[in-house]
Enzyme design. Structure first.
Site, PDB file in Angstrom:
ATOM      1  N   ASP A 176       0.812  -1.390  -0.184  1.00 37.33           N
ATOM      2  CA  ASP A 176      -0.129  -0.089   0.120  1.00 37.33           C
ATOM      3  C   ASP A 176       0.917   1.309  -0.021  1.00 37.33           C
ATOM      4  O   ASP A 176       1.793   1.262   0.882  1.00 37.33           O
ATOM      5  CB  ASP A 176      -0.882   0.036   1.322  1.00 37.33           C
ATOM      6  CG  ASP A 176      -1.992   1.058   1.263  1.00 37.33           C
ATOM      7  OD1 ASP A 176      -2.868   1.226   0.339  1.00 37.33           O
ATOM      8  OD2 ASP A 176      -1.610   2.146   2.194  1.00 37.33           O
TER       9      ASP A 176
ATOM     10  N   GLU B 257       1.862  -0.490  -4.945  1.00 35.58           N
ATOM     11  CA  GLU B 257       0.871   0.556  -5.363  1.00 35.58           C
ATOM     12  C   GLU B 257       1.607   1.894  -5.407  1.00 35.58           C
ATOM     13  O   GLU B 257       1.966   2.214  -4.362  1.00 35.58           O
ATOM     14  CB  GLU B 257      -0.296   0.705  -4.314  1.00 35.58           C
ATOM     15  CG  GLU B 257      -1.361   1.641  -4.742  1.00 35.58           C
ATOM     16  CD  GLU B 257      -2.110   2.547  -3.659  1.00 35.58           C
ATOM     17  OE1 GLU B 257      -2.945   3.003  -3.996  1.00 35.58           O
ATOM     18  OE2 GLU B 257      -1.615   2.564  -2.479  1.00 35.58           O
TER      19      GLU B 257
HETATM   20  C1  NOJ Z   1      -4.301   3.225  -0.779  1.00 35.34           C
HETATM   21  C2  NOJ Z   1      -5.538   2.497  -0.746  1.00 35.34           C
HETATM   22  O1  NOJ Z   1      -5.741   1.915  -2.014  1.00 35.34           O
HETATM   23  C3  NOJ Z   1      -6.669   3.585  -0.117  1.00 35.34           C
HETATM   24  O2  NOJ Z   1      -7.825   2.770  -0.042  1.00 35.34           O
HETATM   25  C4  NOJ Z   1      -6.087   3.905   1.252  1.00 35.34           C
HETATM   26  O3  NOJ Z   1      -6.870   4.805   1.585  1.00 35.34           O
HETATM   27  C5  NOJ Z   1      -4.654   4.596   1.184  1.00 35.34           C
HETATM   28  N1  NOJ Z   1      -3.677   3.939   0.465  1.00 35.34           N
HETATM   29  C6  NOJ Z   1      -3.968   4.847   2.668  1.00 35.34           C
HETATM   30  O4  NOJ Z   1      -3.752   3.562   3.180  1.00 35.34           O
END
Ligand code: NOJ
Length: 564
Positions: A226, A280
């Site tokens: 993440d 991500e």
């Molecule tokens: C990316 C995630 O996909 C999202 O849902 C989240 O709010 C943020 N990172 C913070 O963790």
């Protein structure tokens, strides 16, 4: 669970080699499960692991290679579970660790691997480390695992920096000392309930490496990382520079971050079947993005560039070419993503005047032509499934679910609140799935189940799995056919992409010797290139012509391999 059971014992496709396929992730179809909204096994209105286990045959029939689960850990759910209180447990509303282990092995028995979500940038404010830091007070070693800092101004009343949260507003919240007086501030790039960790602290590194091993030892095939470009901060905590040079932004994409992922890669590689790291990584700079995919770092990262493009052939073609070109030097496969739990559903997005995606452009009441959007989403499904690399499929997109316009009083997403109620937030793509076209929760839970945690719009009933499974022209049938062909066709799996000559509104390319994909984004039907067979089409051909907003997959006469 030992290493050897990680490779599926009985691959579904007869064409597949039975030997463990260590490069499975290079061309995999990965289905994203948002557990809270997938299927409700115990009837309490919230999806759970029992629900996923019961629906594994559906996922096997769909033809996916792996499941990525959004965070399933104990969490106060201030940000849909991205506020993790315990990285080694399962949220009681989803089930137990034993159920997660059973799910991982049951999926594997069907040839489906599991990827879990790891959240390194921040923890929940209920995490024991943060609670200990608050209790221990200013200057304590417990606080060094986070970013506590005195404020500016005469009485410390000013936030230490001017950084802006990804969810709007300041990235700092002031604490109250045990004696009741205002104290230091702490950093949170997201909500105040998500304090940022200090990655310069050895405990933080050791803890995450241990968490990785915890899940890898339980048979998960990989992790989705993440907010992967954010964990490292400039220790000097400077104000935001006007135009930071690459690697010089105080909290995005700092050069030191790569050491973290090199260490993780070594852990992933230490398993008999190496585990996979998926990042991500939201970065516009293609060269900086590719640095995360160097051979000793992550295996793949989400390609958001394509997802944010408008419905425009030139823009999409450029994005595809750019993506392939940026991945080539590091030898990493591209990924193709039409949506996820943060993004407006494709049938809604492509049915609007503004067909691209940007977080700050979401508004309530945006006019939407769902018939047009669905037509385009079908075309986009085949287009992306034909591209080289790894394909991500967010739950419900295989049903063509629209974004739900939810009443304000049921929205939980902090993005909505932190926008002052202007942005509808992300809950509209997180609504529980319809499995059947009748009953109070459309088959999400059993007949006597509690109301789903978010209300399902009436438009979901005709899109239910049960209905679409019986309809050869449905979105579900299209996805099933596409994923089957993708598995069976060698060209589609590992063939090089070569562009075909085509009019400006058309995206046409060949994969390998004899597969071709043609998408018409223009307003008039176009002739198909010479072919021997139409394998699949997202819309009926009209007198042999490809209608607007549709894709056809063709078998074409073999040609010499050209490169993209
Ligand atoms: C990316 C995630 O996909 C999202 O849902 C989240 O709010 C943020 N990172 C913070 O963790």
């Amino acid at each position: 669970m030992d290493n050897d059971v990680l490779s599926p014992a009985e691959p579904r496709a007869a064409a597949r080699d039975t030997a463990p396929d260590h490069a499975w992730w290079r061309s995999a179809v990965i289905y994203q499960v948002y557990v809270r909204s997938f299927a409700d096994g115990d009837g309490d209105g919230t999806g759970d692991l029992a629900g996923v286990r019961a629906r594994l045959p559906y996922l096997a029939q769909l033809g996916v290679d792996a499941l990525w689960f959004n965070p399933w850990y104990p969490s106060p759910m201030a940000d849909g579970g991205y506020d993790v209180a315990d990285y080694r447990g399962i949220h009681p509303m989803f089930g137990t660790l034993e159920e997660a282990e059973a799910l991982i092995s049951e999926a594997l028995a069907l040839g489906i691997r599991t990827i879990v979500d790891i959240v390194p940038n921040h923890v929940s404010d209920r995490h024991p480390w943060f609670q200990a830091a608050l209790a221990a007070g200013p200057g304590s070693p417990e606080r060094e695992r986070f970013w506590f800092h005195p404020g500016g101004g005469e009485h410390g009343e000013l936030a230490p920096t001017d950084w802006v949260s990804s969810f709007q507003g300041s990235t700092w919240t002031r604490t109250v000392d045990p004696d009741g007086t205002p104290g230091d501030w702490y950093l949170h790039l997201f909500t105040p309930e998500q304090p940022d960790l200090n990655w310069n602290h050895p405990d933080v590194r050791a803890e995450h490496e241990d968490v990785l091993r915890f899940w890898f030892d339980r048979g998960v095939a990989g992790v989705r990382i993440d907010s992967a470009a954010l964990p490292v901060k400039d220790e000097a905590l400077p104000m935001l520079p006007e135009e930071p040079a690459p690697g010089q932004h105080p909290h995005v994409d700092r050069d030191e971050i790569h050491d973290i992922y090199r260490a993780w890669r070594a852990i992933a590689d230490s398993y008999d079947e190496p585990r996979v790291l998926v990042g991500e990584v939201w970065l516009e700079d293609a060269a900086r993005f590719a640095r995360y995919l160097r051979p000793d770092e992550m295996h793949t990262a989400f390609n958001f560039d394509f997802m944010t493009q408008p419905w425009d052939a030139a823009a999409m073609r450029r994005s595809i070419a750019r993506t392939l070109a940026e991945h080539a030097p590091v030898g990493a496969p591209a990924t193709w993503v039409l949506s996820n739990h943060d993004i407006t559903r494709p049938v809604t997005r492509y049915g609007r005047e503004d067909t691209g995606f940007a977080f700050d452009r979401k508004r309530f009441g945006t006019p939407t032509d769902l018939a047009l959007g669905t037509r385009r989403a079908r075309a986009a499904a085949l287009l992306t499934a034909a591209l080289p690399g790894c394909l991500y499929l967010y739950q419900g997109d295989e049903l063509g679910l629209p974004e739900a316009e939810l009443p304000r009083d049921v929205i939980e997403d902090p993005m909505h609140f932190r926008s002052g109620g202007v942005d509808p937030g992300r809950d509209g793509c997180r609504v529980p799935l319809p499995w059947s076209d009748h009953g109070a929760s459309l088959g999400f839970g059993g007949d006597d189940a509690a109301e789903p945690w978010l209300p399902q719009p009436a438009a979901f009933a005709p899109l239910a799995v049960e209905r679409q499974a019986a309809d050869a022209s449905s979105m579900l049938a299209l996805y099933r056919a596409a994923l089957r062909l993708r598995r069976e066709d060698d060209g589609l799996r590992d063939g090089v992409l070569a562009w075909l000559d085509a009019p400006g509104d058309v995206i046409a390319f060949r994969r390998g010797a004899s597969f071709a994909s043609v998408t018409n984004l223009g307003g008039a039907p176009v002739a198909l290139p010479a072919h021997t067979e139409v394998l699949l089409a997202s819309a009926p051909l009209a007198g042999g012509m490809l209608p607007p907003d549709s894709t056809a997959w063709l078998t074409v006469e073999p040609a010499g391999e050209e490169s993209a």
